[in-house]
Structures are given as C-alpha cells and as structure tokens.
Design a protein around this motif. Structure first.
Motif, PDB file in Angstrom:
ATOM      1  N   LEU A 132       0.818  -1.211   0.000  1.00  0.00           N
ATOM      2  CA  LEU A 132       0.000   0.000   0.000  1.00  0.00           C
ATOM      3  C   LEU A 132       0.855   1.266   0.000  1.00  0.00           C
ATOM      4  O   LEU A 132       0.454   2.291  -0.548  1.00  0.00           O
ATOM      5  N   THR A 133       2.046   1.207   0.583  1.00  0.00           N
ATOM      6  CA  THR A 133       2.947   2.351   0.548  1.00  0.00           C
ATOM      7  C   THR A 133       3.316   2.688  -0.894  1.00  0.00           C
ATOM      8  O   THR A 133       3.338   3.861  -1.292  1.00  0.00           O
ATOM      9  N   GLY A 134       3.587   1.649  -1.700  1.00  0.00           N
ATOM     10  CA  GLY A 134       3.873   1.872  -3.102  1.00  0.00           C
ATOM     11  C   GLY A 134       2.684   2.446  -3.848  1.00  0.00           C
ATOM     12  O   GLY A 134       2.826   3.353  -4.685  1.00  0.00           O
ATOM     13  N   LEU A 135       1.505   1.930  -3.558  1.00  0.00           N
ATOM     14  CA  LEU A 135       0.279   2.414  -4.200  1.00  0.00           C
ATOM     15  C   LEU A 135       0.016   3.874  -3.824  1.00  0.00           C
ATOM     16  O   LEU A 135      -0.320   4.697  -4.690  1.00  0.00           O
ATOM     17  N   ILE A 136       0.162   4.188  -2.554  1.00  0.00           N
ATOM     18  CA  ILE A 136      -0.121   5.550  -2.076  1.00  0.00           C
ATOM     19  C   ILE A 136       0.858   6.549  -2.688  1.00  0.00           C
ATOM     20  O   ILE A 136       0.477   7.676  -3.024  1.00  0.00           O
ATOM     21  N   GLU A 137       2.108   6.139  -2.872  1.00  0.00           N
ATOM     22  CA  GLU A 137       3.069   7.032  -3.529  1.00  0.00           C
ATOM     23  C   GLU A 137       2.615   7.362  -4.950  1.00  0.00           C
ATOM     24  O   GLU A 137       2.693   8.509  -5.394  1.00  0.00           O
ATOM     25  N   GLU A 138       2.131   6.353  -5.669  1.00  0.00           N
ATOM     26  CA  GLU A 138       1.637   6.578  -7.027  1.00  0.00           C
ATOM     27  C   GLU A 138       0.414   7.493  -7.002  1.00  0.00           C
ATOM     28  O   GLU A 138       0.272   8.395  -7.840  1.00  0.00           O
ATOM     29  N   ALA A 139      -0.486   7.264  -6.049  1.00  0.00           N
ATOM     30  CA  ALA A 139      -1.680   8.101  -5.921  1.00  0.00           C
ATOM     31  C   ALA A 139      -1.304   9.551  -5.635  1.00  0.00           C
ATOM     32  O   ALA A 139      -1.901  10.486  -6.176  1.00  0.00           O
ATOM     33  N   ASP A 140      -0.299   9.752  -4.776  1.00  0.00           N
ATOM     34  CA  ASP A 140       0.133  11.102  -4.441  1.00  0.00           C
ATOM     35  C   ASP A 140       0.715  11.820  -5.660  1.00  0.00           C
ATOM     36  O   ASP A 140       0.531  13.035  -5.829  1.00  0.00           O
ATOM     37  N   LYS A 141       1.423  11.085  -6.506  1.00  0.00           N
ATOM     38  CA  LYS A 141       1.988  11.692  -7.712  1.00  0.00           C
ATOM     39  C   LYS A 141       0.890  12.285  -8.592  1.00  0.00           C
ATOM     40  O   LYS A 141       1.103  13.277  -9.288  1.00  0.00           O
ATOM     41  N   ARG A 142      -0.272  11.669  -8.557  1.00  0.00           N
ATOM     42  CA  ARG A 142      -1.362  12.110  -9.424  1.00  0.00           C
ATOM     43  C   ARG A 142      -2.375  13.011  -8.699  1.00  0.00           C
ATOM     44  O   ARG A 142      -3.398  13.375  -9.251  1.00  0.00           O
ATOM     45  N   GLY A 143      -2.087  13.317  -7.430  1.00  0.00           N
ATOM     46  CA  GLY A 143      -2.976  14.205  -6.678  1.00  0.00           C
ATOM     47  C   GLY A 143      -4.320  13.567  -6.354  1.00  0.00           C
ATOM     48  O   GLY A 143      -5.319  14.281  -6.170  1.00  0.00           O
ATOM     49  N   PHE A 144      -4.336  12.252  -6.222  1.00  0.00           N
ATOM     50  CA  PHE A 144      -5.599  11.537  -6.060  1.00  0.00           C
ATOM     51  C   PHE A 144      -6.340  11.918  -4.790  1.00  0.00           C
ATOM     52  O   PHE A 144      -7.578  11.966  -4.776  1.00  0.00           O
ATOM     53  N   PHE A 145      -5.628  12.215  -3.710  1.00  0.00           N
ATOM     54  CA  PHE A 145      -6.282  12.469  -2.418  1.00  0.00           C
ATOM     55  C   PHE A 145      -6.678  13.929  -2.222  1.00  0.00           C
ATOM     56  O   PHE A 145      -7.274  14.263  -1.191  1.00  0.00           O
ATOM     57  N   ASN A 146      -6.362  14.791  -3.158  1.00  0.00           N
ATOM     58  CA  ASN A 146      -6.683  16.213  -3.008  1.00  0.00           C
ATOM     59  C   ASN A 146      -8.189  16.424  -2.820  1.00  0.00           C
ATOM     60  O   ASN A 146      -9.003  15.876  -3.556  1.00  0.00           O
ATOM     61  N   GLY A 147      -8.550  17.235  -1.820  1.00  0.00           N
ATOM     62  CA  GLY A 147      -9.949  17.567  -1.575  1.00  0.00           C
ATOM     63  C   GLY A 147     -10.709  16.561  -0.745  1.00  0.00           C
ATOM     64  O   GLY A 147     -11.876  16.778  -0.420  1.00  0.00           O
ATOM     65  N   LEU A 148     -10.064  15.459  -0.379  1.00  0.00           N
ATOM     66  CA  LEU A 148     -10.726  14.441   0.444  1.00  0.00           C
ATOM     67  C   LEU A 148     -10.400  14.672   1.915  1.00  0.00           C
ATOM     68  O   LEU A 148      -9.319  15.164   2.252  1.00  0.00           O
ATOM     69  N   SER A 149     -11.318  14.304   2.793  1.00  0.00           N
ATOM     70  CA  SER A 149     -11.081  14.509   4.226  1.00  0.00           C
ATOM     71  C   SER A 149     -11.530  13.324   5.080  1.00  0.00           C
ATOM     72  O   SER A 149     -11.255  13.296   6.279  1.00  0.00           O
ATOM     73  N   HIS A 150     -12.228  12.365   4.473  1.00  0.00           N
ATOM     74  CA  HIS A 150     -12.798  11.266   5.252  1.00  0.00           C
ATOM     75  C   HIS A 150     -12.621   9.946   4.509  1.00  0.00           C
ATOM     76  O   HIS A 150     -12.680   9.906   3.274  1.00  0.00           O
ATOM     77  N   VAL A 151     -12.399   8.869   5.255  1.00  0.00           N
ATOM     78  CA  VAL A 151     -12.207   7.542   4.682  1.00  0.00           C
ATOM     79  C   VAL A 151     -13.140   6.549   5.357  1.00  0.00           C
ATOM     80  O   VAL A 151     -13.261   6.525   6.591  1.00  0.00           O
TER      81      VAL A 151
END
Length: 338
Positions: free
Chosen positions: A74-93
C-alpha cells in the motif's frame, strides 16, 4: 530503477509492543513462523472462512507478517496516488472490511483524514487501540449503511482485500467521491477488478490510476486469461528476513491489483504504463505496455544492441516517431521513464 518500499518505521515499535502481550518479540523468529504457518494452513484448508481473529496465533501472524507485507504494498500504491494528486480535496475515509486497519494506518502516515473502520471482529480494534498510538482513536463499526455517510463529496471508500466475497460494491460506496480498490494479484481477482473498472466508468467515475486512459482494458477485452497487476520490491527489515528464513514463502517482490477512481476527472496523462515484464524472444525482447484499448508491446530488436531495464508499473514516454509494426513499437533509442 527498482520501485522499492518498506512498511512505515513507526509500525515496528507498535508490533513489538503488541507481541509482548503474547510473551514474544520480533527476535523470536521460530515461534513467529509457527503462527504464520498455522494461519497459512488455515486459509488453505478453509479459503472461504473468516479470519480466526479470536485465535492468538492468528493475531501474531497478522502483526508480524501480513501487516508489514500489506503495508508495504500500500505504501507503493499511495506514492503513485500522491503523484497524481488523487487524495486532493478528500477529508474522510470509510475502510470496509478493515481487518487490522493496515490500509488506513498506512494512509494515515501521510494523510491525516478521519476514518470510519468497518470490521465485524472486535479483536483488531482492541489491538490497534492498545498498541498503535500513531493511529489516533477512530470510529469502528461492525456494519455500515448509507445513513452513516457524512459527506460523500469528500469521502474515499477504501476496499483493501475485502471485495473477494462481494459481487458488487455496497450501494453507499457509489455515493462517495473516490474509490480505492485493492485486491490480490490473482487471475480471478484481477479480472473481476477490471470488470468493476468498466462498470464504474459507465456510472460516471474516472480512472486516476494505474491506468492512463479510460478506454476499454485490452487485458480484459482481448484476452481471456490476462489481468492487470502491479509489483513493488520489498526492502525487508532484518527481523523480517530472519522470520522469513523459517518459512517456505519468500517475499522479495510484492504484487497487487488495484484501481483508483473518482467522480472528478483527472488531468490527462500522455504516457503509457508498463504492464508486463520484459520477455526474451528469438531476435528481440518485448514488454507489454498500456495506453489505450489495444494490446501493445515495446520491442527491442537484438541487432540494435539497446539494453534497457524498465520496471513493471512505471509510466513511460512513447516517442511520436516510434516505428510500429503490428502490435510492436520498435525501440530505436532509450525509452524515457517518467
């Protein structure tokens, strides 16, 4: 060029603290290995049974083995997601089938969201709340319904290794802005995820990763056996390599199938993704890439003497002037890895 990752450093102290309650530590490789083998045998014998969280050997196995491995993936996946700004604007999981909260705790290392963790068993919650202080108290639920959804426009629905038993996502998940779906890299689970990707596109979601396009998936439509999966290299801590020495399973690389989708459309990416390993053939090497609905391969003719090692999962720039012969893109100079 290897994509190498490890689990968050803060986890090691917490795992050791939890193991102390069983009169064990990360140095007790043989005793830990017995627990891992017991849980592995359980899953082999009863693949459809729920995790036996009430058993101490199952808790130990998850803490010392499955938690580090899954967190590294998941660390590898999250790094890829961060590169693409995937989590921007989210606040809840909302973490469905959270288990030991591995996905949420790993995500929390970088993103301090609020978390609702849905897990039928009480034991994982007890372990996390007692031994993982870096993950502040969150809301744990045994079941979940759409009535509990707070703000779908800012919510990520997270499914990590929890879709296997489902035929579809729960209704409430379709009300969420973002979806993070992670499954084992098996043919069955991988192809099921590709089918779900297509359904989500039809419902108006957009692909953020790993795909760089929103057309039909060639691995699904042009093959009855292929499936998409990613791979990262595991930088194992010394205590884990000692544990692994006592086991028949080795984990130098870790694989997973995943898709990240949002209702918001991402910025276009003019790149291809490497979705296969380099294969040596007579007179050439080939490596599958994906940038649209067709199966395509980078091809290095041996006579050109161009040698290049491109890891699976990375994005590459395909020159506009590259020669295409059938489904092969003939490489005349080094491919640029993005």
């Amino acid at each position: 060029m290897q994509r190498e990752f490890t689990c968050p450093a803060s986890f090691e102290e917490s795992i050791n603290r939890a193991l102390a309650t069983y009169k064990l530590s990360l140095k007790d490789s043989k005793a830990l290995a017995k627990c891992v083998l017991a849980l592995s045998d359980f899953f082999i014998a009863k693949p459809d049974s729920p995790t036996p969280w009430n058993e101490s050997w199952a808790q130990v196995a998850y803490l010392c083995y499955y938690l580090p491995l899954n967190s590294t993936r998941l660390t590898g996946l999250i790094e890829e997601a961060d590169k693409r700004g995937f989590f921007n604007g989210l606040s809840h999981v909302i973490d469905f089938g959270a288990g030991l909260a591995t996905a949420s705790m790993t995500l929390n290392e970088k993103h301090k969201f609020s978390y609702q963790l849905i897990e039928r068993a009480a034991e994982p919650q007890n372990l996390i709340e007692k031994h993982f202080p870096q993950f502040p108290p969150q809301e744990w639920l045994r079941t979940f319904s759409g009535a509990r959804l707070k703000d779908g426009a800012k919510t990520l629905a997270l499914f990590s290794y929890s879709l296997t038993e489902l035929t579809d996502l729960p209704d409430w998940a379709y009300q969420c802005e973002a979806l993070m779906l992670v499954e084992p890299s098996t043919q069955q689970d991988g192809r099921k995820l590709l089918q779900l990707r297509q359904k989500l596109l039809e419902k108006g979601y957009h692909v953020w990763a790993p795909c760089t396009h929103e057309q039909t998936c060639p691995l699904l439509t042009q093959s009855k056996t292929d499936w998409c999966h990613d791979r990262v290299h595991f930088k194992a801590p010394s205590w884990f390599t000692a544990l692994e020495a006592e086991l028949p399973m080795k984990n130098r690389t870790l694989t997973m199938s995943y898709v990240l989708m949002r209702k918001t459309k991402p910025e276009a990416i003019k790149a291809a993704r490497v979705v296969g390993d380099r294969l040596k053939e007579k007179g050439k090497d080939r490596q599958m890439i994906c940038r649209g609905p067709e199966r395509e391969f980078l091809a290095w003719l041996h006579k050109t003497k161009i040698e290049q090692d491109i890891p699976r999962g990375v994005l590459v720039d395909i020159p506009d002037d590259i020669q295409k012969v059938s489904n092969e893109l003939r490489v005349g100079r080094d491919i640029v890895v993005l």
